[in-house]
Design a protein around this motif. Structure first.
Motif, mmCIF file in Angstrom:
data_model
loop_
_atom_site.group_PDB
_atom_site.id
_atom_site.type_symbol
_atom_site.label_atom_id
_atom_site.label_comp_id
_atom_site.label_asym_id
_atom_site.label_seq_id
_atom_site.Cartn_x
_atom_site.Cartn_y
_atom_site.Cartn_z
ATOM 1 N N GLY A 40 27.177 28.827 -14.212
ATOM 2 C CA GLY A 40 26.974 29.938 -12.202
ATOM 3 C C GLY A 40 25.406 30.085 -11.654
ATOM 4 O O GLY A 40 25.082 30.315 -10.181
ATOM 5 N N GLY A 42 25.451 27.595 -9.325
ATOM 6 C CA GLY A 42 25.918 27.021 -8.354
ATOM 7 C C GLY A 42 26.155 25.387 -7.874
ATOM 8 O O GLY A 42 26.612 25.137 -7.118
ATOM 9 N N LYS A 43 26.350 24.890 -9.218
ATOM 10 C CA LYS A 43 26.431 23.493 -9.243
ATOM 11 C C LYS A 43 27.769 23.248 -7.718
ATOM 12 O O LYS A 43 28.388 22.477 -7.479
ATOM 13 C CB LYS A 43 26.441 23.292 -10.555
ATOM 14 N N SER A 44 29.093 23.794 -8.330
ATOM 15 C CA SER A 44 30.378 23.966 -8.002
ATOM 16 C C SER A 44 30.274 23.698 -6.672
ATOM 17 O O SER A 44 31.130 23.545 -6.236
ATOM 18 C CB SER A 44 31.387 24.301 -8.991
ATOM 19 N N THR A 45 30.453 24.456 -6.210
ATOM 20 C CA THR A 45 30.036 25.259 -4.243
ATOM 21 C C THR A 45 29.190 24.387 -3.881
ATOM 22 O O THR A 45 29.706 23.860 -2.849
ATOM 23 C CB THR A 45 29.047 26.737 -4.913
HETATM 24 P P1 ADP Z 1 28.317 26.162 -11.303
HETATM 25 O O1 ADP Z 1 29.522 25.779 -10.800
HETATM 26 O O2 ADP Z 1 27.245 25.724 -11.158
HETATM 27 O O3 ADP Z 1 28.764 27.536 -12.645
HETATM 28 P P2 ADP Z 1 29.385 28.225 -8.817
HETATM 29 O O4 ADP Z 1 29.251 27.467 -7.794
HETATM 30 O O5 ADP Z 1 30.869 28.121 -9.916
HETATM 31 O O6 ADP Z 1 28.235 28.016 -9.979
HETATM 32 O O7 ADP Z 1 28.845 29.504 -9.008
HETATM 33 C C1 ADP Z 1 28.074 30.152 -8.617
HETATM 34 C C2 ADP Z 1 27.580 31.529 -8.216
HETATM 35 O O8 ADP Z 1 28.800 32.039 -7.213
HETATM 36 C C3 ADP Z 1 28.271 32.176 -9.844
HETATM 37 O O9 ADP Z 1 27.575 33.784 -9.458
HETATM 38 C C4 ADP Z 1 29.607 32.466 -9.546
HETATM 39 O O10 ADP Z 1 30.059 33.563 -9.574
HETATM 40 C C5 ADP Z 1 29.222 32.514 -7.969
HETATM 41 N N1 ADP Z 1 30.917 32.210 -7.892
HETATM 42 C C6 ADP Z 1 31.577 31.124 -7.367
HETATM 43 N N2 ADP Z 1 32.861 30.938 -6.414
HETATM 44 C C7 ADP Z 1 32.922 31.996 -5.783
HETATM 45 C C8 ADP Z 1 33.272 32.993 -5.165
HETATM 46 N N3 ADP Z 1 34.882 32.239 -5.062
HETATM 47 N N4 ADP Z 1 33.017 33.875 -4.469
HETATM 48 C C9 ADP Z 1 32.574 35.070 -4.744
HETATM 49 N N5 ADP Z 1 30.997 34.133 -5.584
HETATM 50 C C10 ADP Z 1 31.676 32.650 -6.412
#
Ligand code: ADP
Ligand code: ADP
Length: 224
Positions: A40, A42-45
């Protein structure tokens, strides 16, 4: 010039969730760079912004000097992304999957190196087997080969070892190190501190969408 440059990038998803908050850092050419943070963070984002799957809300980013907004074609040509989830058509063979990917990237037939990539990933014996018959580790190696078909100077792996047993994890690390020795800049995300410590030259830590540290690995060890 940096392999990747991220400048003041923020992301607010529809609905208001702020996943990235004013993140800036550069990835040096030739390095193995770790993006470390809990689930959570923000890595994947951030990876999805680099791959063009997610639009950033503000800030700028460039790949190998090409701006992600102004010059997406060149930016994309210089990066290979290995997604976290295994996905390819189960009825294609590894060789076919690589040829298809090469076609998508417009790599001319004379410049294709599908067999070379399969050999590098120790998949040459499986070149003509169906993808569905590969083991989990083989599938992950095929994803790496796929990301390399257009010979990008930078490769990004999103949690390459999530849900992978210790033996396979060790094996994947060796492939990553080999890619880097051959000149590829490697960025990987992980939530395993020891993985980042063992593999990476430099580590950026994000939490709750904020960059909280970025240091050469040897300076980070002992801080925690
Ligand atoms: P990580 O890859 O580090 O686990 P993410 O980038 O997946 O983190 O997520 C960062 C935050 O954004 C988390 O709180 C996640 O729930 C939220 N998030 C990710 N994708 C979406 C989306 N499409 N819509 C809303 N919130 C999102
Ligand atoms: P990953 O583990 O690869 O980050 P997730 O399981 O977090 O993937 O997300 C799966 C899908 O759900 C993605 O399309 C992501 O954008 C979306 N998503 C993730 N978190 C949220 C959220 N908090 N709100 C809305 N959509 C989300």
């Amino acid at each position: 010039q940096h392999a990747i440059s991220i400048q003041n990038v923020s992301k607010i998803y529809q609905g208001g969730k702020q996943a990235l908050d004013d993140v800036s850092f550069d990835v040096p050419q030739g390095s193995i760079f770790g993006l470390l943070g809990p689930n959570g963070a923000g890595k994947s984002t951030l990876i999805n912004i680099l791959s063009g799957m997610v639009m950033k809300s503000s800030g700028s980013a460039s790949i190998w000097g090409f701006d992600l907004d102004a010059d997406i074609r060149n930016a994309k040509a210089n990066i290979g992304i290995v997604p976290q989830e295994i996905m390819f058509d189960p009825f294609f063979t590894p060789f076919e999957a690589l040829e298809l990917q090469a076609g998508l990237y417009g790599v001319p037939k004379s410049k294709r190196r599908s067999m070379e990539l399969l050999r590098a990933m120790r998949l040459e014996d499986k070149a003509d087997a169906y993808a569905r018959t590969l083991s989990g580790g083989m599938k992950r190696r095929l994803l790496i080969a796929k990301a390399m078909v257009h010979s990008p100077p930078v490769i990004v792996l999103d949690e390459p070892t999530a849900g992978v047993d210790i033996e396979l994890r060790q094996q994947l690390w060796e492939y990553v190190v080999q890619l880097n020795k051959n000149g590829t800049t490697v960025v990987l995300t992980t939530h395993y501190l020891e993985e980042a410590e063992q593999l990476c030259d430099e580590i950026a830590i994000i939490n709750h969408g904020k960059l909280i540290a970025k240091k050469p690995t040897k300076e980070l060890i002992g801080m925690a």
